[in-house]
Enzyme design. Structure first.
Site, PDB file in Angstrom:
ATOM      1  N   ARG A  11      10.947  -2.384  11.151  1.00  0.00           N
ATOM      2  CA  ARG A  11      10.023  -1.773  12.104  1.00  0.00           C
ATOM      3  C   ARG A  11       9.728  -2.737  13.246  1.00  0.00           C
ATOM      4  O   ARG A  11       9.679  -3.939  13.045  1.00  0.00           O
ATOM      5  CB  ARG A  11       8.708  -1.424  11.395  1.00  0.00           C
ATOM      6  N   LYS A  35       0.827  -1.206   0.000  1.00  0.00           N
ATOM      7  CA  LYS A  35       0.000   0.000   0.000  1.00  0.00           C
ATOM      8  C   LYS A  35       0.867   1.265   0.000  1.00  0.00           C
ATOM      9  O   LYS A  35       0.570   2.217  -0.702  1.00  0.00           O
ATOM     10  CB  LYS A  35      -0.937   0.027   1.217  1.00  0.00           C
ATOM     11  N   ARG A  83      -0.967  -9.244  13.520  1.00  0.00           N
ATOM     12  CA  ARG A  83      -1.499  -8.218  12.609  1.00  0.00           C
ATOM     13  C   ARG A  83      -2.321  -8.852  11.482  1.00  0.00           C
ATOM     14  O   ARG A  83      -3.330  -8.303  11.063  1.00  0.00           O
ATOM     15  CB  ARG A  83      -0.354  -7.377  12.032  1.00  0.00           C
ATOM     16  N   ARG A  85      10.609  -7.079   5.075  1.00  0.00           N
ATOM     17  CA  ARG A  85      10.507  -5.631   4.837  1.00  0.00           C
ATOM     18  C   ARG A  85      11.545  -4.854   5.647  1.00  0.00           C
ATOM     19  O   ARG A  85      11.758  -5.091   6.826  1.00  0.00           O
ATOM     20  CB  ARG A  85       9.110  -5.146   5.207  1.00  0.00           C
ATOM     21  N   ARG A 115      -9.811   0.417   8.577  1.00  0.00           N
ATOM     22  CA  ARG A 115      -9.408  -0.948   8.920  1.00  0.00           C
ATOM     23  C   ARG A 115     -10.531  -1.705   9.603  1.00  0.00           C
ATOM     24  O   ARG A 115     -10.345  -2.877   9.944  1.00  0.00           O
ATOM     25  CB  ARG A 115      -8.211  -0.901   9.868  1.00  0.00           C
TER      26      ARG A 115
END
Ligand code: AMP
Length: 232
Positions: A177, A31, A188, A144, A106
């Site tokens: 992160r 995104k 998540r 990531r 969300r």
């Protein structure tokens, strides 16, 4: 990038034909990458609720301190904290020409609340879902790495930087992160299934969901999004 500044536009005076582009998809679906591309092409800001929250956490604001506990646990931040932060950002003059939303809504409640906010602002809404099979997501997320300076993101498996551990744009040392750790990621993804799927169903039921295959290259995904958006 096209930067349009019009002193006559401000809160409640959105440009005619301006649009809100909503990017939906599980964590790791790309995104933020697509948000950045859309922002460059259309000259409108990308508003990432994750970035807004992380900024509050960094600055140690009251809202940030409260939000931090939920974020670290891979849980959603309650609407009582999230919605005021977002509405304040959307009232800034640069949003009058339209904007891209990354990470909001969300939940079903957020989708309904957003409909009301956008209706009041008179913005056309385009809801885009980046669809990615769940097996691929875990690799996308654990691999990531992000640049702490320019926020550009990479993936050590699928989209590595030219030099290991360094941002291509500014050479800064890439970081993982804290909410990209495997345990948190699993939580998540569960949260996405449980909380965000009802929001997606809501858009499907109203015939408003634009579904894009998010497992393609970022270039192909971007081209397909443009095709679906059509001319301004
Ligand atoms: P993101 O960078 O979009 O993956 O968001 C990171 C974290 O910020 C999420 O795991 C949530 O804890 C929180 N967050 C971001 N957007 C929202 C939202 N729309 N509602 C509630 N919490 C959010």
């Amino acid at each position: 990038m096209i930067v349009r500044l019009d002193p006559l536009l401000g809160p409640g005076k959105e440009e005619a034909g301006a649009r809100a582009i909503v990017l939906l998809g599980p964590p790791g679906a790309g995104k933020s990458e697509q948000g950045r591309r859309l922002a460059m092409r259309h000259g409108i800001p990308v508003i990432s609720t994750g970035d807004l929250l992380r900024d509050h956490v960094r600055r140690g604001t009251n809202l940030g301190v409260q939000a931090d506990t939920f974020m670290k646990a891979g849980k959603l931040v309650p609407d009582s904290l999230m919605n005021p932060i977002l509405e304040e950002r959307l009232s800034q003059p640069d949003c009058a020409h339209g904007f891209i939303l990354d990470g909001y809504p969300r939940t079903l409640a957020q989708a309904e609340s957003l409909d009301m906010v956008l209706k009041k602002k008179g913005l056309r809404q385009y809801v885009i879902l980046l669809d990615v099979p769940s097996e691929r997501l875990l690799k996308l997320l654990t691999g990531r790495r992000v640049c702490p300076l320019c926020n550009r993101s990479y993936n050590i498996y699928f989209q590595p930087p030219k030099k290991e551990g360094q941002c291509d744009a500014d050479g800064a040392r890439l970081i993982q992160r804290s909410d990209d750790k495997e345990e948190v990621i699993r939580r998540r993804l569960e949260t996405y299934e449980k909380e965000t799927q009802p929001a997606i169903n809501y858009y499907v039921e109203h015939g408003r969901l634009i579904r894009i295959d998010g497992a393609q290259t970022p270039e192909k995904v971007a081209a397909e999004i443009e095709l679906k958006l059509g001319p301004q």
